[in-house]
Design a protein around this motif. Structure first.
Motif, PDB file in Angstrom:
ATOM      1  N   PHE A 360       0.856  -1.192   0.000  1.00  0.00           N
ATOM      2  CA  PHE A 360       0.000   0.000   0.000  1.00  0.00           C
ATOM      3  C   PHE A 360       0.890   1.240   0.000  1.00  0.00           C
ATOM      4  O   PHE A 360       2.113   1.145   0.190  1.00  0.00           O
ATOM      5  N   PRO A 361       0.302   2.423  -0.199  1.00  0.00           N
ATOM      6  CA  PRO A 361       1.111   3.646  -0.249  1.00  0.00           C
ATOM      7  C   PRO A 361       1.822   3.932   1.071  1.00  0.00           C
ATOM      8  O   PRO A 361       1.439   3.446   2.139  1.00  0.00           O
ATOM      9  N   ASP A 362       2.872   4.741   0.990  1.00  0.00           N
ATOM     10  CA  ASP A 362       3.679   5.070   2.164  1.00  0.00           C
ATOM     11  C   ASP A 362       2.843   5.683   3.286  1.00  0.00           C
ATOM     12  O   ASP A 362       3.095   5.432   4.472  1.00  0.00           O
ATOM     13  N   LYS A 363       1.849   6.486   2.946  1.00  0.00           N
ATOM     14  CA  LYS A 363       1.032   7.149   3.962  1.00  0.00           C
ATOM     15  C   LYS A 363       0.257   6.121   4.791  1.00  0.00           C
ATOM     16  O   LYS A 363       0.120   6.278   6.013  1.00  0.00           O
ATOM     17  N   ILE A 364      -0.223   5.079   4.158  1.00  0.00           N
ATOM     18  CA  ILE A 364      -0.950   4.032   4.886  1.00  0.00           C
ATOM     19  C   ILE A 364       0.011   3.270   5.792  1.00  0.00           C
ATOM     20  O   ILE A 364      -0.318   2.947   6.942  1.00  0.00           O
ATOM     21  N   ARG A 365       1.208   3.001   5.299  1.00  0.00           N
ATOM     22  CA  ARG A 365       2.228   2.348   6.124  1.00  0.00           C
ATOM     23  C   ARG A 365       2.543   3.192   7.360  1.00  0.00           C
ATOM     24  O   ARG A 365       2.673   2.671   8.469  1.00  0.00           O
ATOM     25  N   GLU A 366       2.647   4.493   7.159  1.00  0.00           N
ATOM     26  CA  GLU A 366       2.904   5.402   8.281  1.00  0.00           C
ATOM     27  C   GLU A 366       1.796   5.318   9.328  1.00  0.00           C
ATOM     28  O   GLU A 366       2.064   5.303  10.536  1.00  0.00           O
ATOM     29  N   MET A 367       0.544   5.250   8.877  1.00  0.00           N
ATOM     30  CA  MET A 367      -0.587   5.154   9.806  1.00  0.00           C
ATOM     31  C   MET A 367      -0.567   3.839  10.580  1.00  0.00           C
ATOM     32  O   MET A 367      -0.839   3.801  11.784  1.00  0.00           O
ATOM     33  N   VAL A 368      -0.234   2.747   9.895  1.00  0.00           N
ATOM     34  CA  VAL A 368      -0.176   1.436  10.549  1.00  0.00           C
ATOM     35  C   VAL A 368       0.914   1.428  11.606  1.00  0.00           C
ATOM     36  O   VAL A 368       0.697   0.988  12.750  1.00  0.00           O
ATOM     37  N   VAL A 369       2.093   1.925  11.266  1.00  0.00           N
ATOM     38  CA  VAL A 369       3.223   1.940  12.206  1.00  0.00           C
ATOM     39  C   VAL A 369       2.922   2.821  13.409  1.00  0.00           C
ATOM     40  O   VAL A 369       3.213   2.453  14.556  1.00  0.00           O
ATOM     41  N   SER A 370       2.330   3.967  13.165  1.00  0.00           N
ATOM     42  CA  SER A 370       1.976   4.867  14.269  1.00  0.00           C
ATOM     43  C   SER A 370       1.006   4.199  15.235  1.00  0.00           C
ATOM     44  O   SER A 370       1.149   4.310  16.464  1.00  0.00           O
ATOM     45  N   SER A 371       0.034   3.479  14.687  1.00  0.00           N
ATOM     46  CA  SER A 371      -0.950   2.794  15.528  1.00  0.00           C
ATOM     47  C   SER A 371      -0.294   1.662  16.332  1.00  0.00           C
ATOM     48  O   SER A 371      -0.602   1.466  17.510  1.00  0.00           O
ATOM     49  N   ILE A 372       0.621   0.919  15.721  1.00  0.00           N
ATOM     50  CA  ILE A 372       1.318  -0.163  16.428  1.00  0.00           C
ATOM     51  C   ILE A 372       2.121   0.404  17.590  1.00  0.00           C
ATOM     52  O   ILE A 372       2.142  -0.162  18.693  1.00  0.00           O
ATOM     53  N   ARG A 373       2.784   1.518  17.369  1.00  0.00           N
ATOM     54  CA  ARG A 373       3.574   2.133  18.448  1.00  0.00           C
ATOM     55  C   ARG A 373       2.706   2.469  19.650  1.00  0.00           C
ATOM     56  O   ARG A 373       3.087   2.239  20.798  1.00  0.00           O
ATOM     57  N   ILE A 374       1.531   3.001  19.383  1.00  0.00           N
ATOM     58  CA  ILE A 374       0.614   3.352  20.470  1.00  0.00           C
ATOM     59  C   ILE A 374       0.159   2.095  21.209  1.00  0.00           C
ATOM     60  O   ILE A 374       0.119   2.057  22.442  1.00  0.00           O
ATOM     61  N   LYS A 375      -0.176   1.047  20.447  1.00  0.00           N
ATOM     62  CA  LYS A 375      -0.651  -0.199  21.060  1.00  0.00           C
ATOM     63  C   LYS A 375       0.425  -0.802  21.976  1.00  0.00           C
ATOM     64  O   LYS A 375       0.129  -1.247  23.089  1.00  0.00           O
ATOM     65  N   ILE A 376       1.671  -0.814  21.519  1.00  0.00           N
ATOM     66  CA  ILE A 376       2.739  -1.401  22.322  1.00  0.00           C
ATOM     67  C   ILE A 376       3.018  -0.566  23.567  1.00  0.00           C
ATOM     68  O   ILE A 376       3.317  -1.111  24.638  1.00  0.00           O
ATOM     69  N   THR A 377       2.905   0.733  23.443  1.00  0.00           N
ATOM     70  CA  THR A 377       3.095   1.601  24.603  1.00  0.00           C
ATOM     71  C   THR A 377       2.111   1.256  25.713  1.00  0.00           C
ATOM     72  O   THR A 377       2.433   1.350  26.906  1.00  0.00           O
ATOM     73  N   ASN A 378       0.926   0.831  25.341  1.00  0.00           N
ATOM     74  CA  ASN A 378      -0.119   0.512  26.325  1.00  0.00           C
ATOM     75  C   ASN A 378      -0.101  -0.953  26.767  1.00  0.00           C
ATOM     76  O   ASN A 378      -0.968  -1.371  27.537  1.00  0.00           O
ATOM     77  N   MET A 379       0.864  -1.728  26.284  1.00  0.00           N
ATOM     78  CA  MET A 379       0.949  -3.139  26.656  1.00  0.00           C
ATOM     79  C   MET A 379       1.894  -3.342  27.835  1.00  0.00           C
ATOM     80  O   MET A 379       2.761  -2.502  28.114  1.00  0.00           O
ATOM     81  N   ASP A 380       1.729  -4.462  28.523  1.00  0.00           N
ATOM     82  CA  ASP A 380       2.639  -4.835  29.600  1.00  0.00           C
ATOM     83  C   ASP A 380       3.840  -5.541  28.976  1.00  0.00           C
ATOM     84  O   ASP A 380       3.754  -6.698  28.565  1.00  0.00           O
ATOM     85  N   THR A 381       4.953  -4.840  28.906  1.00  0.00           N
ATOM     86  CA  THR A 381       6.154  -5.393  28.283  1.00  0.00           C
ATOM     87  C   THR A 381       7.260  -5.632  29.312  1.00  0.00           C
ATOM     88  O   THR A 381       8.445  -5.674  28.960  1.00  0.00           O
ATOM     89  N   ARG A 382       6.864  -5.770  30.572  1.00  0.00           N
ATOM     90  CA  ARG A 382       7.869  -6.060  31.592  1.00  0.00           C
ATOM     91  C   ARG A 382       8.556  -7.397  31.295  1.00  0.00           C
ATOM     92  O   ARG A 382       7.907  -8.371  30.938  1.00  0.00           O
ATOM     93  N   GLY A 383       9.861  -7.397  31.427  1.00  0.00           N
ATOM     94  CA  GLY A 383      10.620  -8.619  31.172  1.00  0.00           C
ATOM     95  C   GLY A 383      11.216  -8.701  29.787  1.00  0.00           C
ATOM     96  O   GLY A 383      12.003  -9.603  29.496  1.00  0.00           O
ATOM     97  N   ILE A 384      10.852  -7.781  28.899  1.00  0.00           N
ATOM     98  CA  ILE A 384      11.462  -7.746  27.561  1.00  0.00           C
ATOM     99  C   ILE A 384      11.866  -6.312  27.241  1.00  0.00           C
ATOM    100  O   ILE A 384      11.359  -5.349  27.832  1.00  0.00           O
ATOM    101  N   ASN A 385      12.787  -6.172  26.338  1.00  0.00           N
ATOM    102  CA  ASN A 385      13.169  -4.858  25.843  1.00  0.00           C
ATOM    103  C   ASN A 385      12.276  -4.523  24.655  1.00  0.00           C
ATOM    104  O   ASN A 385      12.329  -5.208  23.632  1.00  0.00           O
ATOM    105  N   SER A 386      11.450  -3.504  24.815  1.00  0.00           N
ATOM    106  CA  SER A 386      10.533  -3.145  23.728  1.00  0.00           C
ATOM    107  C   SER A 386      11.324  -2.742  22.488  1.00  0.00           C
ATOM    108  O   SER A 386      12.240  -1.909  22.570  1.00  0.00           O
ATOM    109  N   PRO A 387      11.003  -3.311  21.335  1.00  0.00           N
ATOM    110  CA  PRO A 387      11.758  -3.000  20.112  1.00  0.00           C
ATOM    111  C   PRO A 387      11.334  -1.666  19.521  1.00  0.00           C
ATOM    112  O   PRO A 387      10.248  -1.148  19.795  1.00  0.00           O
ATOM    113  N   LYS A 388      12.205  -1.105  18.716  1.00  0.00           N
ATOM    114  CA  LYS A 388      11.821   0.053  17.913  1.00  0.00           C
ATOM    115  C   LYS A 388      10.847  -0.420  16.834  1.00  0.00           C
ATOM    116  O   LYS A 388      11.019  -1.498  16.263  1.00  0.00           O
TER     117      LYS A 388
END
Length: 424
Positions: A360-388
Motif C-alpha cells: 500500500f502507499p507510504d502514507k498508509i504504512r505510516e498510519m499502521v506503524v503509528s498505531s502499532i507504536r501506540i498499542k505497544i506503549t499501552n501493553m505490559d512489556t515487563r521482562g522484555i526490551n521493547s523494540p523500535k
C-alpha cells in the motif's frame, strides 16, 4: 576436492609476536577451521567480499577496502583490476589527501550486472528488471482474481522479452538470473481468496523452478515471498542500521521474515517468519490467526460488504484515505494484533526492532506503524526490551526486488554478516 590449508604458527622475535592464522576455506563459504577449497574458490570468495563491501558502503578506495577486508593491499589491487576489467566496477575522481598519492574511490557499476524478479501474489504479479545496485529499471504488472500457473508462465516469458528489449546484446549477457518470490502452498488458500478449489489445486503438483527453467536461459531462484521482501529490506533498506529485526509485510495476506546477525534466517524449510498462521484471539475469545485480522484481504472483504472496492495496485494514497472509517477500523484492529505478535516475537528473540512494510502507499504504512507504536506503549512489556517500531523503506515492490536480488547475491555477493567484524 582440493583443500587450501594454512598452518598456525606463533613466533616471538624480541618483543613482537608473529602470528599466522590457521584456516581451511570451502568454495563459496566462509573462513573457518573445518572448511576448505581450492585457490580459485579463494579468489572468487575475496572478489565477492570486495563487491559486498562496495555494495554496502557505496564507494571506497583500495586502501580502505584492504583495511576492512583484512586482505593485503596487493591482493586487493589485483582483484579490483580484474573486477574493473570485467565491467563490475567504476573509478571515481581522485581524492587528494594531506600527504601521499591521491586515492581513487571505486564503486559498483550499475550496468555491470542485471537481474529479473518475479513476485507471484494472490491478487497480482509483478515482474521487474533491476541493475547491479538493485535500482528498478522497469516494471510490469498483472492483476487477476486468483493466480494460475500457466497464466503466470506466459506473463513471465512475454514480460522478460519486454523488460530486456532496451538492453544491448552485451547487456543481456550480464543478466545474472531470475528470482521468483511466491507464497508457499498457494493451493491451501483457495477459500480465503474466494478461488475455485479445483483450479488452485494445479499449484500442488506445479514446480515453478522446473517449469520456468525450461523457458528461460538464466539461472532460476525460488523463495518464499515474505522472506524475499525481508531480504530486500536487509540489502536495500534498514539492513544497514539494524543487526537483528523481525520483519512484517502486509500484503493480501500478512507474512514476514527474521533477520539475525545481519542475515536473513530462512529456517529449516525456508519459511521462517511465517506470521500469517500465528494464533490470535478472536472477538469471542476463540482462536483465529493473524491472517484473519492483519491482511489486506480482510479489508477487501469488509469493503465488499458495504459495496466499496479496494484501491488497485499502485493507487495513490488519496484513494486509500477516501475509504474513511472502514480503513481506520481495519488499521486499529490489525495494529492491535500486530503489536501482540511483535511483543511475542521479542519475548522469544531479543529483536532490536520490528520493521513494517506493505502493499500500500507510504502514507498508509505510516498510519499502521503509528498505531502499532501506540498499542505497544499501552501493553505490559515487563521482562522484555521493547523494540523500535520502524517503517520499511523499500515499499510495495519489496517482494519483487527481493526476488531479483537472489541472483545478484548468488553470483556476486556474500552473506552480509562478514561485513560486521571489528575493523582495525
Amino acid at each position: 576436492m582440493y583443500i587450501l590449508r594454512i598452518t598456525v604458527k606463533y613466533r616471538k622475535i624480541g618483543k613482537k609476536i608473529i602470528i599466522t592464522k590457521s584456516a581451511n576455506i570451502r568454495a563459496g563459504g566462509s573462513l573457518n577451521t573445518h572448511d576448505g577449497v581450492n585457490q580459485t574458490g579463494v579468489r572468487a570468495h575475496n572478489g565477492k567480499l570486495i563487491l559486498t563491501l562496495l555494495r554496502r558502503h557505496g564507494s571506497l578506495p583500495k586502501s580502505e577496502i584492504a583495511r576492512r577486508s583484512g586482505l593485503t593491499p596487493q591482493t586487493v589491487s589485483v582483484i579490483m583490476r580484474s573486477l574493473e576489467k570485467d565491467g563490475l566496477l567504476l573509478r571515481g575522481s581522485p581524492q587528494r589527501g594531506k600527504v601521499g598519492q591521491p586515492s581513487i574511490p571505486m564503486s559498483l557499476n550499475p550496468k555491470g550486472a542485471f537481474s529479473i524478479g518475479l513476485k507471484v501474489g494472490r491478487r497480482s504479479a509483478e515482474l521487474v528488471l533491476v541493475d547491479f545496485l538493485g535500482q528498478k529499471l522497469q516494471k510490469l504488472s498483472l492483476t487477476y482474481n486468483y493466480p494460475l500457473p500457466v497464466n503466470l508462465l506466459n506473463f513471465t516469458r512475454n514480460g522478460i522479452e519486454t523488460l530486456t528489449n532496451e538492453l544491448s546484446p552485451s547487456q543481456k549477457l550480464r543478466i545474472a538470473g531470475i528470482g521468483v518470490a511466491t507464497p508457499f502452498e498457494l493451493w491451501n488458500w483457495a477459500e480465503k481468496i474466494d478461488a475455485p478449489e479445483a483450479e488452485m489445486k494445479h499449484w500442488r503438483d506445479f514446480n515453478f523452478y522446473t517449469e520456468l527453467s525450461a523457458l528461460v536461459d538464466y539461472p532460476v531462484f525460488v523463495q518464499n515471498d515474505a522472506t524475499a521482501a525481508c531480504g530486500a529490506e536487509l540489502i536495500f533498506g534498514r539492513g544497514s542500521e539494524l543487526s537483528d529485526f523481525v520483519y512484517l509485510f502486509i500484503g493480501t495476506f500478512i507474512g514476514g521474515g527474521v533477520v539475525l546477525n545481519h542475515s536473513v534466517y530462512s529456517g529449516r524449510t525456508g519459511n521462517a517468519g511465517a506470521f500469517g498462521p500465528m494464533p490470535v484471539l478472536n472477538h469471542n475469545n476463540t482462536t483465529a490467526t493473524l491472517i484473519d485480522f492483519a491482511s489486506i484481504f480482510t479489508l477487501e472483504t469488509r469493503l465488499k460488504e458495504i459495496n466499496l472496492a479496494l484501491p488497485t495496485v499502485g493507487s495513490p494514497a488519496g484513494e486509500w484515505l477516501a475509504l474513511g472509517e472502514p480503513l481506520e477500523s481495519w488499521i486499529d484492529e490489525a495494529s492491535t494484533h500486530l503489536a501482540n505478535a511483535i511483543v511475542a516475537s521479542c519475548a522469544l528473540i531479543d529483536f532490536e526492532a520490528a520493521v513494517i512494510d506493505g502493499a500500500f502507499p507510504d502514507k498508509i504504512r505510516e498510519m499502521v506503524v503509528s498505531s502499532i507504536r501506540i498499542k505497544i506503549t499501552n501493553m505490559d512489556t515487563r521482562g522484555i526490551n521493547s523494540p523500535k517500531i520502524l517503517e520499511g523503506s523499500v515499499g510495495e515492490d519489496a517482494r519483487a526486488l527481493g526476488a531479483a536480488s537472489q541472483s545478484l547475491l548468488s553470483k556476486f555477493l556474500l552473506n552480509q554478516s562478514v561485513l560486521f567484524k571489528p575493523v582495525s
